[in-house]
Write an enzyme that holds these catalytic residues in place. Structure first.
Site, PDB file in Angstrom:
ATOM      1  N   ARG A 250      11.712  -5.608   4.788  1.00  0.00           N
ATOM      2  CA  ARG A 250      11.507  -4.171   4.613  1.00  0.00           C
ATOM      3  C   ARG A 250      12.519  -3.370   5.433  1.00  0.00           C
ATOM      4  O   ARG A 250      12.833  -3.719   6.567  1.00  0.00           O
ATOM      5  CB  ARG A 250      10.091  -3.778   5.039  1.00  0.00           C
ATOM      6  CG  ARG A 250       9.909  -2.250   5.076  1.00  0.00           C
ATOM      7  CD  ARG A 250       8.472  -1.819   5.140  1.00  0.00           C
ATOM      8  NE  ARG A 250       7.734  -2.455   6.198  1.00  0.00           N
ATOM      9  CZ  ARG A 250       6.417  -2.390   6.313  1.00  0.00           C
ATOM     10  NH1 ARG A 250       5.703  -1.716   5.419  1.00  0.00           N
ATOM     11  NH2 ARG A 250       5.801  -2.988   7.301  1.00  0.00           N
TER      12      ARG A 250
ATOM     13  N   ARG B 246      -9.990   0.771   8.606  1.00  0.00           N
ATOM     14  CA  ARG B 246      -9.501  -0.564   8.920  1.00  0.00           C
ATOM     15  C   ARG B 246     -10.518  -1.352   9.736  1.00  0.00           C
ATOM     16  O   ARG B 246     -10.270  -2.509  10.065  1.00  0.00           O
ATOM     17  CB  ARG B 246      -8.265  -0.416   9.777  1.00  0.00           C
ATOM     18  CG  ARG B 246      -6.990  -0.897   9.147  1.00  0.00           C
ATOM     19  CD  ARG B 246      -5.930  -0.575  10.176  1.00  0.00           C
ATOM     20  NE  ARG B 246      -4.729  -1.288  10.022  1.00  0.00           N
ATOM     21  CZ  ARG B 246      -3.682  -0.844   9.337  1.00  0.00           C
ATOM     22  NH1 ARG B 246      -3.730   0.262   8.654  1.00  0.00           N
ATOM     23  NH2 ARG B 246      -2.572  -1.546   9.316  1.00  0.00           N
TER      24      ARG B 246
ATOM     25  N   ARG C 175      -0.518  -9.070  13.283  1.00  0.00           N
ATOM     26  CA  ARG C 175      -1.134  -8.059  12.402  1.00  0.00           C
ATOM     27  C   ARG C 175      -1.970  -8.712  11.315  1.00  0.00           C
ATOM     28  O   ARG C 175      -3.023  -8.192  10.936  1.00  0.00           O
ATOM     29  CB  ARG C 175      -0.042  -7.179  11.783  1.00  0.00           C
ATOM     30  CG  ARG C 175       0.593  -6.241  12.809  1.00  0.00           C
ATOM     31  CD  ARG C 175       1.925  -5.715  12.352  1.00  0.00           C
ATOM     32  NE  ARG C 175       1.835  -4.884  11.160  1.00  0.00           N
ATOM     33  CZ  ARG C 175       2.874  -4.565  10.396  1.00  0.00           C
ATOM     34  NH1 ARG C 175       4.073  -5.014  10.691  1.00  0.00           N
ATOM     35  NH2 ARG C 175       2.698  -3.806   9.350  1.00  0.00           N
TER      36      ARG C 175
ATOM     37  N   ARG D 270      11.286  -1.563  10.911  1.00  0.00           N
ATOM     38  CA  ARG D 270      10.163  -1.163  11.747  1.00  0.00           C
ATOM     39  C   ARG D 270      10.025  -2.124  12.919  1.00  0.00           C
ATOM     40  O   ARG D 270      10.202  -3.323  12.760  1.00  0.00           O
ATOM     41  CB  ARG D 270       8.873  -1.160  10.913  1.00  0.00           C
ATOM     42  CG  ARG D 270       8.392   0.235  10.589  1.00  0.00           C
ATOM     43  CD  ARG D 270       7.292   0.233   9.560  1.00  0.00           C
ATOM     44  NE  ARG D 270       6.062  -0.419  10.012  1.00  0.00           N
ATOM     45  CZ  ARG D 270       4.936  -0.400   9.324  1.00  0.00           C
ATOM     46  NH1 ARG D 270       4.880   0.247   8.172  1.00  0.00           N
ATOM     47  NH2 ARG D 270       3.868  -1.018   9.771  1.00  0.00           N
TER      48      ARG D 270
ATOM     49  N   LYS E 103       0.835  -1.213   0.000  1.00  0.00           N
ATOM     50  CA  LYS E 103       0.000   0.000   0.000  1.00  0.00           C
ATOM     51  C   LYS E 103       0.867   1.260   0.000  1.00  0.00           C
ATOM     52  O   LYS E 103       0.665   2.165  -0.806  1.00  0.00           O
ATOM     53  CB  LYS E 103      -0.940   0.024   1.224  1.00  0.00           C
ATOM     54  CG  LYS E 103      -1.898  -1.150   1.289  1.00  0.00           C
ATOM     55  CD  LYS E 103      -2.831  -1.068   2.493  1.00  0.00           C
ATOM     56  CE  LYS E 103      -2.143  -1.122   3.839  1.00  0.00           C
ATOM     57  NZ  LYS E 103      -1.433  -2.390   4.140  1.00  0.00           N
TER      58      LYS E 103
HETATM   59  P1  AP5 Z   1       4.796  -1.560   1.840  1.00  0.00           P
HETATM   60  O1  AP5 Z   1       4.478  -0.769   0.634  1.00  0.00           O
HETATM   61  O2  AP5 Z   1       5.528  -0.919   2.939  1.00  0.00           O
HETATM   62  O3  AP5 Z   1       3.469  -2.308   2.371  1.00  0.00           O
HETATM   63  P2  AP5 Z   1       2.221  -1.764   3.158  1.00  0.00           P
HETATM   64  O4  AP5 Z   1       1.013  -2.406   2.557  1.00  0.00           O
HETATM   65  O5  AP5 Z   1       2.232  -0.288   3.256  1.00  0.00           O
HETATM   66  O6  AP5 Z   1       2.515  -2.460   4.556  1.00  0.00           O
HETATM   67  P3  AP5 Z   1       2.396  -1.870   6.021  1.00  0.00           P
HETATM   68  O7  AP5 Z   1       3.158  -2.795   6.913  1.00  0.00           O
HETATM   69  O8  AP5 Z   1       2.757  -0.433   6.071  1.00  0.00           O
HETATM   70  O9  AP5 Z   1       0.895  -2.046   6.274  1.00  0.00           O
HETATM   71  P4  AP5 Z   1       0.136  -1.997   7.575  1.00  0.00           P
HETATM   72  O10 AP5 Z   1      -1.214  -1.767   7.084  1.00  0.00           O
HETATM   73  O11 AP5 Z   1       0.297  -3.174   8.454  1.00  0.00           O
HETATM   74  O12 AP5 Z   1       0.898  -0.857   8.426  1.00  0.00           O
HETATM   75  P5  AP5 Z   1       0.472   0.618   8.800  1.00  0.00           P
HETATM   76  O13 AP5 Z   1       1.705   1.412   8.818  1.00  0.00           O
HETATM   77  O14 AP5 Z   1      -0.673   1.048   8.002  1.00  0.00           O
HETATM   78  O15 AP5 Z   1       5.611  -2.865   1.341  1.00  0.00           O
HETATM   79  C1  AP5 Z   1       6.098  -3.818   2.257  1.00  0.00           C
HETATM   80  C2  AP5 Z   1       7.478  -4.315   1.785  1.00  0.00           C
HETATM   81  O16 AP5 Z   1       7.333  -5.029   0.565  1.00  0.00           O
HETATM   82  C3  AP5 Z   1       8.476  -3.177   1.497  1.00  0.00           C
HETATM   83  O17 AP5 Z   1       9.751  -3.604   1.856  1.00  0.00           O
HETATM   84  C4  AP5 Z   1       8.378  -2.986  -0.027  1.00  0.00           C
HETATM   85  O18 AP5 Z   1       9.598  -2.520  -0.584  1.00  0.00           O
HETATM   86  C5  AP5 Z   1       8.061  -4.404  -0.502  1.00  0.00           C
HETATM   87  N1  AP5 Z   1       7.189  -4.423  -1.677  1.00  0.00           N
HETATM   88  C6  AP5 Z   1       6.164  -3.571  -1.976  1.00  0.00           C
HETATM   89  N2  AP5 Z   1       5.565  -3.921  -3.138  1.00  0.00           N
HETATM   90  C7  AP5 Z   1       6.229  -5.029  -3.571  1.00  0.00           C
HETATM   91  C8  AP5 Z   1       6.079  -5.886  -4.722  1.00  0.00           C
HETATM   92  N3  AP5 Z   1       5.112  -5.641  -5.649  1.00  0.00           N
HETATM   93  N4  AP5 Z   1       6.911  -6.941  -4.840  1.00  0.00           N
HETATM   94  C9  AP5 Z   1       7.878  -7.197  -3.903  1.00  0.00           C
HETATM   95  N5  AP5 Z   1       8.081  -6.426  -2.816  1.00  0.00           N
HETATM   96  C10 AP5 Z   1       7.252  -5.360  -2.637  1.00  0.00           C
HETATM   97  O19 AP5 Z   1      -0.050   0.395  10.296  1.00  0.00           O
HETATM   98  C11 AP5 Z   1       0.836   0.095  11.336  1.00  0.00           C
HETATM   99  C12 AP5 Z   1       0.076   0.071  12.661  1.00  0.00           C
HETATM  100  O20 AP5 Z   1      -0.497   1.368  12.910  1.00  0.00           O
HETATM  101  C13 AP5 Z   1      -1.112  -0.889  12.744  1.00  0.00           C
HETATM  102  O21 AP5 Z   1      -0.700  -2.204  13.099  1.00  0.00           O
HETATM  103  C14 AP5 Z   1      -1.948  -0.222  13.822  1.00  0.00           C
HETATM  104  O22 AP5 Z   1      -1.419  -0.469  15.103  1.00  0.00           O
HETATM  105  C15 AP5 Z   1      -1.768   1.256  13.526  1.00  0.00           C
HETATM  106  N6  AP5 Z   1      -2.793   1.768  12.598  1.00  0.00           N
HETATM  107  C16 AP5 Z   1      -2.562   2.276  11.343  1.00  0.00           C
HETATM  108  N7  AP5 Z   1      -3.730   2.626  10.770  1.00  0.00           N
HETATM  109  C17 AP5 Z   1      -4.708   2.352  11.677  1.00  0.00           C
HETATM  110  C18 AP5 Z   1      -6.116   2.476  11.654  1.00  0.00           C
HETATM  111  N8  AP5 Z   1      -6.778   2.957  10.584  1.00  0.00           N
HETATM  112  N9  AP5 Z   1      -6.814   2.092  12.762  1.00  0.00           N
HETATM  113  C19 AP5 Z   1      -6.175   1.613  13.845  1.00  0.00           C
HETATM  114  N10 AP5 Z   1      -4.847   1.436  13.923  1.00  0.00           N
HETATM  115  C20 AP5 Z   1      -4.114   1.810  12.848  1.00  0.00           C
HETATM  116 MG    MG Z   2       2.424   1.104   4.832  1.00  0.00          MG
END
Ligand code: AP5
Ligand code: MG
Ligand code: ZN
Length: 215
Positions: free
Chosen positions: A127, A88, A171, A160, A13
């Protein structure tokens, strides 16, 4: 363009959001990035969010909804926005609907980046992120030019805290239980679109561009 990006942790994402927000000149709003910034600045919000995030749990809905509503009220969101990691939960989705409704707005599409569970662990544990500018890399799939250093600003890359195998599993369970139902939620509204997220970063972006071009 008003877009929601849906998908499991590690689906790509954040990676795709950067490309989409450049292409359409719309702000990229990531609740995870907002929480991480607050954690690094040790604000009251950061202190509250940290306990949940480190354990792979969601930050409570009321806190999260308030932050997103504040952000969406800013002027730069008038032309559009890209939400990454929000909503979410069903409660967050309903709050977003009513917030946009009351402002005479609606989303154009909720775009699901579909990646099966077996791909996720390798993506997340490999990552590396830049603590200074937020750029994201992968040791195998998207390495920085100088190992361990950010291409954009030269800072040393870090992992991270929630990218350990144990927390990633937590997660993913949270995603299955609380976020997955939103796929049906947006499908019921005829807002859902999907791309296969298993290709490489460029292929996925090409598919996303095709989908968004048709919305
Ligand atoms: P990346 O693009 O970083 O993936 P992502 O989908 O953004 O993954 P996240 O871990 O950020 O998602 P998340 O939803 O768990 O975390 P968030 O920060 O939102 O890609 C991942 C890796 O793969 C990278 O190394 C990249 O280079 C590689 N990659 C990408 N595309 C690729 C491809 N096509 N092929 C190969 N490799 C690839 O949330 C974190 C925490 O915050 C949550 O756990 C929660 O505690 C809190 N939080 C955030 N939002 C909310 C909410 N709305 N409500 C409540 N709590 C929340
Ligand atoms: Mg992300
Ligand atoms: Zn950097």
């Amino acid at each position: 363009m008003k877009i929601i990006l849906l998908g499991p942790p590690g689906a790509g994402k954040g990676t795709q959001a950067k490309l989409i927000s450049d292409e359409y000149s719309i702000p990229h709003i990531s609740t995870g990035d907002i929480f991480r910034k607050n954690i690094s600045e040790k604000t009251p919000l950061g202190i509250e969010a940290k306990g949940y995030m480190d354990n792979g749990q969601l930050v409570p809905d009321d806190v999260t909804i308030r932050i997103v509503e504040d952000r969406l009220s800013m002027d730069d969101c008038k032309i559009g926005f890209l939400l990454d990691g929000f909503p979410r939960t069903t409660k967050q989705a309903e709050a977003l609907d009513s917030f946009l409704n009351s402002n005479g707005q609606k989303i154009d599409t909720a775009l699901l980046i579909d990646v099966p569970r077996e791909f996720i662990l390798e993506r997340m544990t490999g990552r590396r992120v830049c603590p200074t500018c937020g750029a994201s890399y992968h040791i195998k799939f998207n390495p920085s030019k100088n190992e361990g250093k950010c291409d954009a600003c030269g800072s040393s890359l870090i992992q991270r805290k929630d990218d350990t195998e144990e927390t990633v599993k937590e997660r993913l369970d949270v995603y299955d239980n609380q976020t997955q139902p939103l796929i049906q939620y947006f499908d019921n509204q005829n807002k859902l679109s999907r791309v296969d997220g298993t290709g490489d970063i460029k292929e996925v972006f090409q598919d996303i561009s095709n989908v968004l071009g048709a919305v």
